[in-house]
Structure formats: structure tokens, C-alpha cells
Design a protein around this motif. Structure first.
Motif, PDB file in Angstrom:
ATOM      1  N   LEU A 205       0.758  -1.143  -0.005  1.00 53.50           N
ATOM      2  CA  LEU A 205       0.236  -0.023  -0.042  1.00 53.50           C
ATOM      3  C   LEU A 205       0.687   1.391   0.190  1.00 53.50           C
ATOM      4  O   LEU A 205       0.499   2.288  -0.702  1.00 53.50           O
ATOM      5  CB  LEU A 205      -0.947   0.097   1.206  1.00 53.50           C
ATOM      6  N   ARG A 206       1.818   1.119   0.685  1.00 58.42           N
ATOM      7  CA  ARG A 206       2.791   2.261   0.854  1.00 58.42           C
ATOM      8  C   ARG A 206       2.221   3.788   1.224  1.00 58.42           C
ATOM      9  O   ARG A 206       2.297   4.660   0.601  1.00 58.42           O
ATOM     10  CB  ARG A 206       3.598   2.691  -0.424  1.00 58.42           C
ATOM     11  N   ILE A 207       1.388   3.550   2.355  1.00 53.99           N
ATOM     12  CA  ILE A 207       0.740   4.898   3.153  1.00 53.99           C
ATOM     13  C   ILE A 207       1.176   4.689   4.519  1.00 53.99           C
ATOM     14  O   ILE A 207       0.926   3.768   5.177  1.00 53.99           O
ATOM     15  CB  ILE A 207      -0.708   4.968   2.827  1.00 53.99           C
ATOM     16  N   ALA A 208       1.863   5.988   4.939  1.00 53.94           N
ATOM     17  CA  ALA A 208       2.171   6.251   6.257  1.00 53.94           C
ATOM     18  C   ALA A 208       1.645   7.534   6.412  1.00 53.94           C
ATOM     19  O   ALA A 208       1.096   8.326   5.729  1.00 53.94           O
ATOM     20  CB  ALA A 208       3.399   5.768   6.654  1.00 53.94           C
ATOM     21  N   TYR A 209       1.828   8.066   7.823  1.00 54.50           N
ATOM     22  CA  TYR A 209       1.643   9.423   8.056  1.00 54.50           C
ATOM     23  C   TYR A 209       2.205   9.962   9.289  1.00 54.50           C
ATOM     24  O   TYR A 209       2.791   9.190   9.987  1.00 54.50           O
ATOM     25  CB  TYR A 209       0.038   9.432   8.331  1.00 54.50           C
ATOM     26  N   MET A 210       2.088  11.498   9.472  1.00 54.35           N
ATOM     27  CA  MET A 210       2.518  11.991  10.677  1.00 54.35           C
ATOM     28  C   MET A 210       1.642  13.147  11.193  1.00 54.35           C
ATOM     29  O   MET A 210       0.661  13.486  10.158  1.00 54.35           O
ATOM     30  CB  MET A 210       3.937  12.905  10.291  1.00 54.35           C
ATOM     31  N   VAL A 211       1.138  12.965  12.336  1.00 53.01           N
ATOM     32  CA  VAL A 211       0.352  13.826  13.050  1.00 53.01           C
ATOM     33  C   VAL A 211       1.447  14.858  13.641  1.00 53.01           C
ATOM     34  O   VAL A 211       2.184  14.635  14.438  1.00 53.01           O
ATOM     35  CB  VAL A 211      -0.497  13.267  14.345  1.00 53.01           C
ATOM     36  N   LEU A 212       1.311  16.235  13.300  1.00 53.28           N
ATOM     37  CA  LEU A 212       2.406  17.087  13.440  1.00 53.28           C
ATOM     38  C   LEU A 212       1.840  18.292  14.313  1.00 53.28           C
ATOM     39  O   LEU A 212       0.676  18.798  14.388  1.00 53.28           O
ATOM     40  CB  LEU A 212       2.844  18.032  12.198  1.00 53.28           C
ATOM     41  N   PRO A 213       2.728  18.821  15.222  1.00 55.86           N
ATOM     42  CA  PRO A 213       2.308  20.215  15.783  1.00 55.86           C
ATOM     43  C   PRO A 213       2.120  21.184  14.576  1.00 55.86           C
ATOM     44  O   PRO A 213       2.788  21.241  13.802  1.00 55.86           O
ATOM     45  CB  PRO A 213       3.512  20.578  16.713  1.00 55.86           C
ATOM     46  N   PRO A 214       1.086  22.142  14.873  1.00 55.94           N
ATOM     47  CA  PRO A 214       0.693  22.932  13.859  1.00 55.94           C
ATOM     48  C   PRO A 214       1.729  23.787  13.044  1.00 55.94           C
ATOM     49  O   PRO A 214       1.874  24.039  11.974  1.00 55.94           O
ATOM     50  CB  PRO A 214      -0.231  24.031  14.528  1.00 55.94           C
ATOM     51  N   PRO A 215       3.046  24.189  13.940  1.00 57.77           N
ATOM     52  CA  PRO A 215       3.960  25.117  13.318  1.00 57.77           C
ATOM     53  C   PRO A 215       4.728  24.239  12.526  1.00 57.77           C
ATOM     54  O   PRO A 215       5.385  24.781  11.544  1.00 57.77           O
ATOM     55  CB  PRO A 215       4.779  25.520  14.617  1.00 57.77           C
ATOM     56  N   LEU A 216       4.805  22.641  12.693  1.00 53.04           N
ATOM     57  CA  LEU A 216       5.551  22.107  11.663  1.00 53.04           C
ATOM     58  C   LEU A 216       4.775  21.559  10.408  1.00 53.04           C
ATOM     59  O   LEU A 216       5.386  20.834   9.554  1.00 53.04           O
ATOM     60  CB  LEU A 216       6.003  20.953  12.248  1.00 53.04           C
ATOM     61  N   VAL A 217       3.580  21.896  10.286  1.00 50.71           N
ATOM     62  CA  VAL A 217       2.928  21.303   9.087  1.00 50.71           C
ATOM     63  C   VAL A 217       3.566  21.780   7.858  1.00 50.71           C
ATOM     64  O   VAL A 217       3.815  21.108   6.848  1.00 50.71           O
ATOM     65  CB  VAL A 217       1.431  21.658   9.303  1.00 50.71           C
ATOM     66  N   ALA A 218       3.751  23.060   7.669  1.00 53.47           N
ATOM     67  CA  ALA A 218       4.000  23.789   6.269  1.00 53.47           C
ATOM     68  C   ALA A 218       5.726  23.188   6.174  1.00 53.47           C
ATOM     69  O   ALA A 218       5.952  22.970   5.111  1.00 53.47           O
ATOM     70  CB  ALA A 218       3.961  25.348   6.549  1.00 53.47           C
ATOM     71  N   PRO A 219       6.467  23.362   7.081  1.00 51.79           N
ATOM     72  CA  PRO A 219       7.935  23.096   6.984  1.00 51.79           C
ATOM     73  C   PRO A 219       7.951  21.512   6.396  1.00 51.79           C
ATOM     74  O   PRO A 219       8.795  21.262   5.429  1.00 51.79           O
ATOM     75  CB  PRO A 219       8.474  23.369   8.184  1.00 51.79           C
ATOM     76  N   MET A 220       7.425  20.849   7.071  1.00 49.96           N
ATOM     77  CA  MET A 220       7.352  19.169   6.719  1.00 49.96           C
ATOM     78  C   MET A 220       6.899  18.953   5.276  1.00 49.96           C
ATOM     79  O   MET A 220       7.348  18.206   4.477  1.00 49.96           O
ATOM     80  CB  MET A 220       6.610  18.461   7.777  1.00 49.96           C
ATOM     81  N   THR A 221       5.813  19.728   4.829  1.00 47.61           N
ATOM     82  CA  THR A 221       5.188  19.527   3.711  1.00 47.61           C
ATOM     83  C   THR A 221       5.948  19.879   2.683  1.00 47.61           C
ATOM     84  O   THR A 221       6.229  19.352   1.502  1.00 47.61           O
ATOM     85  CB  THR A 221       3.555  20.369   3.823  1.00 47.61           C
ATOM     86  N   VAL A 222       6.717  21.121   2.922  1.00 40.05           N
ATOM     87  CA  VAL A 222       7.476  21.690   1.809  1.00 40.05           C
ATOM     88  C   VAL A 222       8.670  20.748   1.705  1.00 40.05           C
ATOM     89  O   VAL A 222       9.069  20.480   0.573  1.00 40.05           O
ATOM     90  CB  VAL A 222       7.901  22.922   2.133  1.00 40.05           C
ATOM     91  N   ALA A 223       9.192  20.257   2.573  1.00 40.30           N
ATOM     92  CA  ALA A 223      10.394  19.523   2.654  1.00 40.30           C
ATOM     93  C   ALA A 223      10.034  18.175   1.943  1.00 40.30           C
ATOM     94  O   ALA A 223      10.690  17.519   1.355  1.00 40.30           O
ATOM     95  CB  ALA A 223      10.827  19.104   3.925  1.00 40.30           C
TER      96      ALA A 223
END
Length: 509
Positions: free
Chosen positions: A347-365
Motif C-alpha cells: 500500500l505504501r501509505i504512512a502518516y505523521m500527526v504534526l504540531p501546527p507550526p511544523l505542518v508547512a515546513p514538513m510538507t514543503v520538505a
């Protein structure tokens, strides 16, 4: 006409098993091209007439004509009406044409890689067990997966979304899946999640790589359990982080050792990697007071808690302990989950639940790694969760895996009690086993692999030299009767190793 040696060279190309995937005309064309590149056919040299060459090679004239046409299009030959085909004047300018091929060097020059490249290569990467041979750890049973339900839901997705499902998905993940994941982890794991805080990824390994690269700089410390999941250690090593091992006991990470560690130089924010619900590989559960102490440590140090909740769905004695992320009111915890073990690896699906300030930096990375996850599996999985199928499948497999865990424990007592001690876990998909005799671990793992059995040695998971040798045995992917045959084989493999002179000095090597 060609000389005999040239003709035989073309015939050898045509008959080479490595080239048989190519059409016949392509094999003829590449053989002739190589003769030109090697300087065997001189500039201006006439090629045989297509009819004559076809007769010599035992192929049709159309095959040779197709080969000649491609050579002409690529500029290797010229075709003159009424005169035939000739090696092109352009061939004179081909680099290295006609020069003798250099003799192989005595030793290849040293490979030049970046420091990170060397760290990744020297670490050997993380190798999954592609075929579910007994007793590959962490491999679920895919034979019991409800394929018909999945297929029906996938057809619904394609019918509703049409060609839109063939486009890129948002880099953060499809909203429907992010919402389904948030609802699930809030209900089942006691998390603090919302769709806006979920980042859909391809694997937990990708999540670990993102944490290593986004949260920390090369040389920064990251505290890890000892023993620890090898994929985490290798991800942190590859990023140039300084892994600081912290011992584990029956209650999980020894938090007092974490609290006593000095602050990193330069005010860098430290991080700690945990598998608190089911410690890998020992199976210990992090005690509540230690969870609260880790959260307080992260608050005081402004550090990060990387929580890998890799297989908490499979807990066989009551409900699993709530995740650390749900207890963390200060939002210093990154929660990592995956569907690889609860559903199926492909399936190759995983996920992270992030603190709000990290959502944008992690998504861009994440966009710099692979951009996005495939939308059709995401949309199908969202329906699978929302329709209650995921929960039903997990409950079914939880009962199956509990039975298989007990069966493996019984088989080990019957056939290997004099060689290994099984540490029966309260959950998960694998069982740690330690040697009670002097058996060389590395040789035991290699011998088992040669016999068709995959186990994971414990030594490489420890940073400290003070540990017990043994291995992890996965029990989820095989029925009890299949495991019985494999346990008997394993016993036959291990017994000669413990009887060998010098085995004591090699144990755990």
C-alpha cells in the motif's frame, strides 16, 4: 560482403540471450552499430546488400532493411540510390572510435561521495523482507486481506473521480484520508489530531528522514532507545546526527538517563526517538510516569519527541496504552503511524500527526523527496476506514495474530527450549528470542537464511556491547502448521552451531 569474423560477430549479437528481449531488427542494428563504434567497419566501407546479409544471417530482408533504416536515421551509415549503404563520414568523429579498448584497471578508483552519501551507503540501507518467508519480522498476513472489498471501493473511487484521480494529489495528502486518519487516531489512540495536522507519506522511514532533516542539523544529538529500531538509527546516521543511546528496561526508556544528559552545545533543540506503545525490539511499554517525564523534558528543553507507533493496532491483552502525543499539551510530539503492518506492505501509505507550526515546513520538505502520494490508494483507503472495514480487519487479524503468537511460543518450547528463550510479547508481529546456549548469532542468522528462514539478529539493534544474543521471529504471516515445519528446520540449523568448538567466543559476534 563482410569478413567471416564480422559476420560471426553479428550472429553472436542476434543469438545473445541477454539481447532476446529486443526485436530481431534492433539486434541486427545494434550489432552493426557496435562494429562501427569499434572501428571494425571503416568510414566509407560498403555494407552488404540487404538481401545478401539477410541470407547470410538467416533472417528476412525486411529485418535487415529496418536495421539499415535505423542506422541511417542515427547517422551511422549513408544510403545512396543505386550504390548501396556505406559507413558514414560522421563516424570518423565518434569519440574513441577505432582506439583499442583500455585494459581493466587493477583497482577501481575510490568512489567519491558526499559525507552523507557515504553514511547512507556504509549503513547498508534498510532492507525489507520482500517475500514472506518464515519468520520475517514485521510482515503481516496478506492472504486474509479483504481484496474484494478493496476492489469495490477502488471502483467507486474511479467512478466518482474519473480522470481527476489520475492527477497529482496535494503534497500534504488527500483531505478525505487525512480526515479519516485523524478521526481514527483520536478514537483508537487517544491522539490530538485534526485533518490539518496530518501529513500523508509513503512510509514511516520517510517520516524519520523528514524529522532528521527538518528538525535537526548535522552534529545535533538525537536520543534513541537502546536497543532501537535499525531504520531510525540509520536515518539519523545518514543525516549526520549524533545518536545518543539511552537504555531500555521492562518499563521502556530509562528517562532519568535522558533527563540527566547535558544540554546540546549552541542551544540546539534536542530530539528523542521512542517506540513507547511497543518498544522495538523488546516489546516493553513505556510506563505512564516516564511518558509524562519525557513530555516535561521536551517542554523544558524545547526539544522534540518522535513517537513511532508502528504496530499498536495489534495488542493482545486489553486496549493498548494511549499514545504520548495525546498526553502532550505542549505540542512537542511528532506522531508517526503506518498502514504497512495493519493492512499490506504494497500500500505504501504512512502518516505523521504534526504540531501546527511544523505542518508547512514538513510538507514543503516532503515535496523535495517524492512530491506526493498516489491519489487512488489514498481515496480508497479513506473509504476503507470510513466504512468500518479497517477496524473490522484489524479486529479479525488481532485474533489471528494472537493465536499465531501463542502457537510459535509453544513450538519454540517443544523444539528449541534447549537453545533459545522466547520473550512472548503482549502485542506486535514479532517475538524476541535470546540464546540460552553459546551460538554465534551472525552465523545462525546466515544459516537460517540459507535454509529459507528469515530472522533479524538482535546484536545490530544494540549500541551497547552488553546485551543478549538472539533474533526476532515474525509470526504473523504464517499459519501454525507452516510455522511448525519452519521451527523444525531452524532447530536443525542451530544445533550444529552450538556444538562447534569455539562457538562460545563467537557468540553475538
Amino acid at each position: 560482403m563482410f569478413k567471416h569474423a564480422q559476420l560471426e560477430s553479428v550472429k553472436a549479437w542476434i543469438g545473445d540471450p541477454a539481447q532476446r528481449a529486443l526485436p530481431l531488427h534492433a539486434r541486427v542494428q545494434r550489432a552493426l552499430r557496435q562494429l562501427i563504434l569499434d572501428g571494425v567497419l571503416d568510414v566509407g566501407r560498403p555494407l552488404p546488400a540487404s538481401r545478401a546479409l539477410a541470407r547470410s544471417l538467416g533472417v528476412s530482408r525486411d529485418t535487415v532493411e529496418s536495421a539499415y533504416a535505423q542506422l541511417h536515421a542515427e547517422g551511422f551509415i549513408e544510403r545512396r540510390v543505386g550504390s548501396g549503404s556505406f559507413v558514414s563520414e560522421r563516424a570518423r568523429r565518434l569519440p574513441g572510435r577505432g582506439q583499442p579498448r583500455p585494459a581493466p584497471a587493477a583497482a577501481a578508483p575510490a568512489l567519491r561521495l558526499s559525507r552523507r552519501g557515504h553514511a547512507m551507503f556504509d549503513g547498508g540501507g534498510v532492507h525489507d523482507f520482500p517475500a514472506p518467508r518464515p519468520f520475517a519480522p514485521g510482515v503481516p498476513d496478506t492472504r486474509g486481506f479483504p481484496l474484494q472489498t478493496w476492489e469495490r471501493l477502488e471502483r467507486q473511487v474511479l467512478k466518482e473521480h474519473g480522470a481527476r484521480a489520475l492527477l497529482h494529489s496535494p503534497p500534504q495528502g488527500v483531505e478525505a484520508l487525512r480526515r479519516a486518519i485523524a478521526d481514527y487516531v483520536n478514537l483508537e489512540r487517544g491522539a490530538r489530531a485534526s485533518a490539518e495536522r496530518v501529513l500523508v507519506l509513503t512510509s514511516s522511514q520517510q517520516a524519520l528522514a523528514l524529522c532528521a532533516q527538518v528538525l535537526l542539523d548535522a552534529g545535533d544529538p538525537v536520543f534513541i532507545e537502546d536497543p532501537a529500531y535499525h531504520g531510525a538509527r540509520k536515518a539519523f546516521d545518514a543525516a549526520g546526527l549524533a545518536c545518543v543511546p539511552v537504555p531500555v528496561d521492562a518499563d521502556g526508556l530509562c528517562v532519568e538517563r535522558l533527563v540527566a544528559a547535558p544540554c546540546p552545545p549552541g542551544g540546539a533543540a534536542p530530539a528523542v526517538f521512542l517506540t513507547p506503545s511497543h518498544q522495538f525490539p523488546t516489546g516493553a511499554t513505556l510506563a505512564l510516569d516516564r511518558r509524562l517525564a519525557v513530555i516535561e523534558w521536551a517542554r523544558q528543553r524545547q526539544g522534540w519527541i518522535i513517537e513511532d507507533d508502528y504496530d499498536s493496532e495489534f495488542h493482545y491483552a486489553g486496549k493498548p496504552t494511549a499514545c504520548v502525543q495525546g498526553l502532550d499539551a505542549h505540542e512537542r510530539t511528532i506522531y508517526i503511524g503506518t498502514f504497512t503492518k495493519s493492512l499490506f506492505p504494497g500500500l505504501r501509505i504512512a502518516y505523521m500527526v504534526l504540531p501546527p507550526p511544523l505542518v508547512a515546513p514538513m510538507t514543503v520538505a516532503r515535496t523535495l523527496m517524492d512530491g506526493h502520494s498516489a491519489p487512488i490508494p489514498q481515496l480508497t483507503l479513506a473509504r476503507f476506514i470510513e466504512g468500518g472495514h479497517y477496524g473490522a480487519h484489524v479486529r479479525t487479524m488481532r485474533a489471528v495474530y494472537a493465536e499465531r503468537r501463542d502457537a510459535l511460543a509453544r513450538l519454540l518450547r517443544e523444539h528449541l527450549a534447549d537453545l533459545v528463550e522466547a520473550r512472548v510479547p503482549a502485542g506486535g508481529l514479532q517475538m524476541p528470542c535470546v540464546f540460552v546456549r553459546d551460538i554465534p548469532e551472525r552465523e545462525a542468522v546466515a544459516a537460517a537464511r540459507r535454509a529459507g528462514i528469515d530472522v533479524l539478529g538482535l546484536t545490530a539493534l544494540h549500541a551497547s556491547g552488553r546485551h543478549e544474543a538472539g533474533f526476532l521471529m515474525g509470526y504473523a504471516a504464517h499459519a501454525p502448521h507452516e510455522m511448525e515445519a519452519a521451527v523444525r528446520t531452524l532447530a536443525e540449523v542451530l544445533r550444529p552451531l552450538c556444538q562447534r568448538p569455539g562457538a562460545a567466543s563467537a557468540a553475538g559476534s
